[in-house]
Design an enzyme around this catalytic site. Structure first.
Site, PDB file in Angstrom:
ATOM      1  N   GLN A 181     -36.946  27.838   3.768  1.00  0.00           N
ATOM      2  CA  GLN A 181     -37.819  27.643   4.918  1.00  0.00           C
ATOM      3  C   GLN A 181     -38.581  28.939   5.225  1.00  0.00           C
ATOM      4  O   GLN A 181     -38.257  29.654   6.155  1.00  0.00           O
ATOM      5  CB  GLN A 181     -36.946  27.253   6.119  1.00  0.00           C
ATOM      6  N   PHE A 182     -39.610  29.226   4.420  1.00  0.00           N
ATOM      7  CA  PHE A 182     -40.363  30.465   4.617  1.00  0.00           C
ATOM      8  C   PHE A 182     -41.037  30.517   5.978  1.00  0.00           C
ATOM      9  O   PHE A 182     -41.314  31.594   6.507  1.00  0.00           O
ATOM     10  CB  PHE A 182     -41.382  30.688   3.492  1.00  0.00           C
ATOM     11  N   THR A 183     -41.268  29.360   6.588  1.00  0.00           N
ATOM     12  CA  THR A 183     -41.963  29.344   7.878  1.00  0.00           C
ATOM     13  C   THR A 183     -41.137  29.958   9.006  1.00  0.00           C
ATOM     14  O   THR A 183     -41.673  30.226  10.084  1.00  0.00           O
ATOM     15  CB  THR A 183     -42.391  27.912   8.267  1.00  0.00           C
TER      16      THR A 183
END
Length: 148
Positions: free
Chosen positions: A78-80
């Protein structure tokens, strides 16, 4: 590393309408990897998550870990989680690790859980995924290795 940890009675991830990972009782982990993260961050997060006492004992107290209950982990990259919204309305993701750093750390985290005897299901790094879950409690914890 930043992890959003949700205690779940079930969770699954689909890619193009195909289930690629699914668990019953355990933890859904949304895992963000920072551009400066290292193996040390992986180790710290493994210790915290594997020993986190957020499952109820016989008296209803949050006193049991994922290992105590024999639960599983669904881990979703989940890079966000490293989205910066300080300027404007479009998040900047410049602090999120590039795939050449993030993928090995993500895989090391998954392997570390497996070595502790915790079953791990995953999505696909970088894919467009649909995640569904039943948050049990609800119990949601956030751990950021930058704040250790």
């Amino acid at each position: 590393m930043k992890a959003v940890i949700q205690r779940v009675s079930q969770a699954k991830v689909e890619i193009q309408q195909q289930t690629v990972g699914e668990i019953q009782q355990g933890l859904l982990v949304l895992l963000g990897i920072h551009e400066e993260d290292t193996q040390e961050d992986v180790g710290y997060l493994l210790r915290k998550i594997s020993q986190l006492r957020i499952f109820s004992d016989e008296q209803g107290k949050l006193n049991l870990s994922i290992q105590d209950i024999g639960g599983a982990v669904l881990n979703i990259s989940q890079f966000t989680l490293y989205g910066d919204t300080k300027k404007g309305n479009r998040p900047s993701f410049v602090k999120a690790a590039r795939p050449e750093l993030a993928i090995p750390l993500y895989e090391a985290f998954n392997q570390g859980l497996r070595e502790l005897g915790i079953p791990v299901a995953t999505g696909e790094f970088g894919a467009d995924m649909q995640v569904s879950l039943t948050n049990d409690g609800p119990v949601t914890i956030i751990i950021d290795t930058r704040e250790k």
